[in-house]
Write an enzyme that holds these catalytic residues in place. Structure first.
Site: not given
Length: 319
Positions: A235, A264, A286
Site C-alpha cells: 500500500r 492512484e 498497481h
C-alpha cells in the site's frame, strides 16, 4: 426475498475475467467505474455491495438503510469504514490468499530488474552504448547477485511467506521484521531497526493500518547502512513518498520499486513522477496483484462470499 447486488467498480477486474452470478434469486447491477460522488446514488437500493477500491465511508453508509453485506474484491479493506459497518451490524468480507503467486512473482521481477540494472542496460543498448564499447560485454552499471544477500520482509502473512520462499530459493538470508516499536515477538522475528540496518533488499507486504502508515520515512532511510533496494507492492501509505525520493536521490538507498502509491493514479506533480525515467527506480501501476489467474480467483471468491452470507454461513469476515 430477493437480494439486490451492486458492483461499483467491476472494471478493476478486467474484461477477460468472468464473474459467476450467485445461485440465489437476486437483482444484479454492475458499474465499470464509480466516483466518490456517485456512490450514494448507485448504492442506495443495494442490500449487497461489491467494491474493490471505491470508498465506503460513514456519511454514505448512514444513507444506505437496505445495506446488509459488503464484499470487498481485494484483501485490503482500508477503503471501507469497518468501524462504521460494525456499529451498523453490516458484515464485511474480503478475498484471501488469492495473490500468493502473483505478488511474490511481481516483487521478484522488480528486485531482479534493479539488482541487475536491467532498466539501465536496456537503455544502454537502445542508445548504442554497446556498439560504442566495441567489445562483447558492457559493464557500465552495477550487477549484483541475490545469492548470499539479505532479504528483509515486513509482513509475515501468506504473501510475505511466499516471498521468503522465493528468497531462500535464490540463496538469500531471510529476515522477518518484528512490528515497528514491538518487542518480545519471539525468535522468528528480527527487530525492525535491525532489519533496516542489515537488509540488502527490503520489501513491504503488510496491510495499511494506523500502526503501519508512514512505516518508512526519513529516520528509517537514514538507518539503512547497506544502501538496500526498497520494494513496496503493498500500500502506498506505508512510505513517506517524498522521503523515499530524497533517500534515492541522496544515495541512501540503491534503488526503489513501487507498485502502490498513496494517490492512484499519481498526479503529474507527484514526487515519484520526477523519478520515472531513472534506471534505479521502477513505478508500476498497481499491477502486482493482477495476473489473470489471480483476478479470476478474486471474482470466484467474491461470489462464494456472497453465497455464504446469504446461506447464513459467512466467510472471510473482517468485521
Amino acid at each position: 426475498m430477493s437480494e439486490t447486488i451492486v458492483f461499483l467498480d467491476h472494471e478493476t477486474l478486467g474484461p477477460e475475467v468472468t464473474m459467476r452470478r450467485p445461485s440465489f434469486s437476486h437483482g444484479w447491477e454492475v458499474h465499470g467505474k464509480t466516483t466518490a460522488d456517485q456512490v450514494l446514488e448507485r448504492a442506495r437500493e443495494a442490500s449487497i455491495l461489491i467494491v474493490n477500491k471505491v470508498p465506503l465511508r460513514e456519511p454514505v453508509l448512514d444513507q444506505l438503510p437496505n445495506l446488509k453485506f459488503v464484499a470487498v474484491a481485494a484483501t485490503g479493506t482500508d477503503n471501507v469504514d469497518l468501524a462504521a459497518c460494525r456499529r451498523r451490524g453490516i458484515p464485511v468480507s474480503n478475498v484471501q490468499a488469492y495473490a500468493v503467486h502473483t505478488v511474490p512473482e511481481h516483487t521478484f521481477s522488480l528486485i531482479l530488474a534493479l539488482r541487475r540494472s536491467l532498466m539501465a542496460y536496456r537503455e544502454s543498448v537502445a542508445s548504442g552504448a554497446w556498439q560504442r564499447a566495441a567489445q562483447f560485454t558492457l559493464l557500465d552499471h552495477p550487477i549484483r547477485d541475490l545469492h548470499g544477500s539479505t532479504l528483509g520482509i515486513v509482513g509475515e502473512g501468506a504473501i510475505g511467506q511466499a516471498v521468503a520462499a522465493l528468497g531462500r530459493a535464490f540463496g538469500m538470508q531471510v529476515l522477518f521484521s518484528a512490528h515497528k516499536g514491538s518487542t518480545g515477538m519471539g525468535p522468528l522475528y528480527t527487530p525492525f531497526e535491525e532489519v533496516l540496518e542489515r537488509s540488502d533488499v527490503l520489501t513491504l507486504h503488510c496491510p495499511l493500518t494506523p500502526q503501519t502508515r508512514d512505516l518508512l520515512g526519513a529516520a528509517e532511510f537514514s538507518r539503512m547502512r547497506r544502501r538496500p533496494i526498497v520494494v513496496n507492492t503493498a500500500r502506498g501509505g506505508l512510505i513517506v513518498e517524498a522521503d523515499l525520493v530524497q533517500a534515492l536521490e541522496s544515495g541512501q538507498i540503491a534503488g526503489a520499486a513501487v507498485d502502490a502509491v498513496s494517490v492512484e493514479p499519481p498526479p503529474p506533480d507527484h514526487p515519484f513522477m520526477r523519478l520515472a525515467k531513472r534506471p534505479d527506480f521502477i513505478l508500476t501501476p498497481h499491477v502486482g496483484w493482477a495476473s489473470r489467474e489471480a483476478r479470476q480467483e478474486v471474482a470466484d471468491q467474491v461470489t462464494a462470499c456472497i453465497e455464504a452470507f446469504v446461506a447464513g454461513q459467512p466467510r472471510n469476515l473482517v468485521t
